[in-house]
Write a protein that holds these residues in place. Structure first.
Motif, short mmCIF file in Angstrom:
data_model
loop_
_atom_site.label_atom_id
_atom_site.label_comp_id
_atom_site.label_asym_id
_atom_site.label_seq_id
_atom_site.Cartn_x
_atom_site.Cartn_y
_atom_site.Cartn_z
N LYS A 24 34.86 32.23 32.94
CA LYS A 24 34.98 33.05 34.15
C LYS A 24 36.43 33.46 34.39
O LYS A 24 36.70 34.56 34.91
CB LYS A 24 34.42 32.30 35.35
CG LYS A 24 32.89 32.19 35.33
CD LYS A 24 32.36 31.44 36.54
CE LYS A 24 30.84 31.45 36.60
NZ LYS A 24 30.31 30.68 37.75
N ALA A 25 37.38 32.60 34.04
CA ALA A 25 38.80 32.96 34.21
C ALA A 25 39.16 34.12 33.29
O ALA A 25 39.92 35.02 33.68
CB ALA A 25 39.69 31.75 33.92
N TRP A 26 38.61 34.12 32.07
CA TRP A 26 38.87 35.26 31.18
C TRP A 26 38.26 36.54 31.75
O TRP A 26 38.90 37.60 31.72
CB TRP A 26 38.32 34.98 29.78
CG TRP A 26 38.65 36.11 28.82
CD1 TRP A 26 39.81 36.27 28.12
CD2 TRP A 26 37.82 37.23 28.50
NE1 TRP A 26 39.75 37.43 27.37
CE2 TRP A 26 38.55 38.04 27.59
CE3 TRP A 26 36.54 37.62 28.88
CZ2 TRP A 26 38.02 39.22 27.07
CZ3 TRP A 26 36.02 38.80 28.37
CH2 TRP A 26 36.75 39.59 27.47
N LEU A 27 37.06 36.45 32.28
CA LEU A 27 36.43 37.63 32.88
C LEU A 27 37.23 38.16 34.06
O LEU A 27 37.19 39.36 34.36
CB LEU A 27 35.01 37.29 33.33
CG LEU A 27 33.96 37.12 32.22
CD1 LEU A 27 32.65 36.60 32.80
CD2 LEU A 27 33.73 38.44 31.48
N ALA A 28 37.95 37.28 34.75
CA ALA A 28 38.73 37.68 35.93
C ALA A 28 40.13 38.16 35.59
O ALA A 28 40.91 38.47 36.49
CB ALA A 28 38.82 36.50 36.91
N ARG A 29 40.47 38.23 34.30
CA ARG A 29 41.83 38.63 33.89
C ARG A 29 42.16 40.03 34.40
O ARG A 29 41.28 40.88 34.56
CB ARG A 29 41.95 38.57 32.37
CG ARG A 29 41.22 39.71 31.67
CD ARG A 29 40.94 39.40 30.21
NE ARG A 29 40.35 40.56 29.53
CZ ARG A 29 39.10 40.97 29.69
NH1 ARG A 29 38.29 40.34 30.52
NH2 ARG A 29 38.65 42.02 29.02
N LYS A 30 43.44 40.26 34.61
CA LYS A 30 43.93 41.56 35.06
C LYS A 30 45.01 42.05 34.10
O LYS A 30 45.67 41.23 33.44
CB LYS A 30 44.50 41.45 36.48
CG LYS A 30 43.49 40.98 37.53
CD LYS A 30 44.09 40.99 38.93
CE LYS A 30 45.25 40.01 39.08
NZ LYS A 30 44.84 38.61 38.92
N PRO A 31 45.21 43.37 34.04
CA PRO A 31 46.29 43.88 33.19
C PRO A 31 47.63 43.26 33.58
O PRO A 31 47.95 43.14 34.76
CB PRO A 31 46.28 45.39 33.49
CG PRO A 31 44.88 45.68 33.94
CD PRO A 31 44.44 44.45 34.69
N GLY A 32 48.39 42.84 32.59
CA GLY A 32 49.68 42.21 32.86
C GLY A 32 49.62 40.71 33.01
O GLY A 32 50.68 40.07 33.06
#
Length: 337
Positions: A24-32
């Motif tokens: 879930k943390a990977w799915l929540a990643r943001k650019p940068g």
């Protein structure tokens, strides 16, 4: 610009919620965002993602340097093979070796400068101890790994941190009666010094302010409810002041954590585990982060356990792991990694 060095995320207890949190943390990643990779069993994570209906592409990597190239399109996995099949909610000592392998390899990568830091998913201490693990938890284990690698003792302390509060327990994983017996001035001084240094180096606070909690109700009521304040805590505070540390106390714990009080200090030194963890989990249960102060590398962790009761159900909240990743990134930037 995305930082170059990634963070290493350990598997934690494979029968707990750590794998779900990582997905879930990977799915929540943001650019940068700083890239991260997981030290985990790829087959286990693939099965877990399928069972939970999480669309997470994954790619095995041979080393930490590959994580940045992979992270945008897939979750990078540095393979750690489990010894037996995992049943969510039912930990087994058979897989303890894999859990510890992930921690040891992540720490080695941090010590060698190949990662910006490590973020540890929660472990099931009893299960590890049934397999021969002799440490109370991550904090003590990582201190030993760092001490062995550096050839000299590494003094560490555990901090729990969120935007509104930072607490540092002087005694940690002890029964309450044992914690009271173990409390001494030298221990308070040691933890106070580590806390002040960590606030400066990891959080960028130039002149840290420490508040020291009393042990007894009403700070002992001038000895009517215990003498630990005058006999143990006050002498430690005087030593810390002679060191040049801005410290006050002992303060009654029941008035130390309301908003106006929190504004007067940067971290509170607490005498035992629950005195520290109850207030921070009340203030910010989902956003609390466990930080190990004193290590030669950055280490953070979610401020919660393995949640075996909801493992495999898809109900795990990744907020604390996401906060731990963000805090590790902030600390790594201050260390210019």
């Amino acid at each position: 610009m995305t930082p170059s060095l990634p963070l290493a995320v350990t598997m934690g207890e494979p029968a707990g919620i750590g794998g779900e949190l990582s997905l879930k943390a990977w799915l929540a990643r943001k650019p940068g965002d700083r890239p991260f990779f997981v030290l985990d069993d790829a087959d286990r994570l693939t099965t877990l993602a399928r069972d939970l209906g999480l669309d997470v592409p994954m790619q095995k990597i041979a080393g930490a340097a590959e994580a940045g190239e992979v992270f945008g399109a897939a979750l990078p996995i540095l393979s750690v093979k489990l010894r037996t099949t995992v049943t969510p909610g039912r930990p087994t000592p058979i897989n303890a070796a894999a859990t510890l392998e992930a921690i040891e390899r992540a720490a080695a990568l941090a010590l060698s400068g190949e990662v910006a830091g490590l973020v540890t998913n929660p472990i099931q201490k009893k299960t590890l101890q049934e397999a021969g693990f002799r440490h109370p938890g991550h904090t003590e284990f990582l201190a030993e790994l760092a001490s062995t690698a550096g050839g000299k003792p590494v003094e560490v302390a555990m901090m729990l941190a969120c935007p509104a509060l930072k607490v540092v327990p002087v005694t940690i994983h002890l029964a309450l009666a044992d914690a009271v017996r173990a409390l001494d001035s030298a221990g308070i001084v040691r933890v106070g010094r580590i806390a002040a240094a960590g606030l400066a180096s990891l959080f960028g606070i130039a002149n840290p302010r420490l508040a020291v909690a009393a042990l007894n109700p009403h700070a002992g009521e001038q000895g009517a409810m215990g003498d630990e304040e005058s006999r143990i805590i006050a002498p430690a505070i005087e030593t810390l002041r002679r060191d040049g540390i801005d410290v006050r106390g002992p303060a009654p714990a029941d008035t130390l954590f309301h908003p106006a009080a929190r504004a007067t200090y940067d971290a509170a030194l607490c005498m035992y585990h629950d005195q520290a963890l109850i207030p921070i989990k009340t203030v910010d249960f989902s956003g609390g982060v466990n930080v190990t102060l004193g290590l030669p590398f950055v280490r953070t962790s979610p401020d919660h356990g393995t949640a075996l009761d909801i493992a495999g159900t898809g109900r795990a909240d990744p907020a604390s792991l996401i906060a731990a990743l963000a805090m590790a990134d902030d600390m790594a930037r201050r260390r210019h990694t």
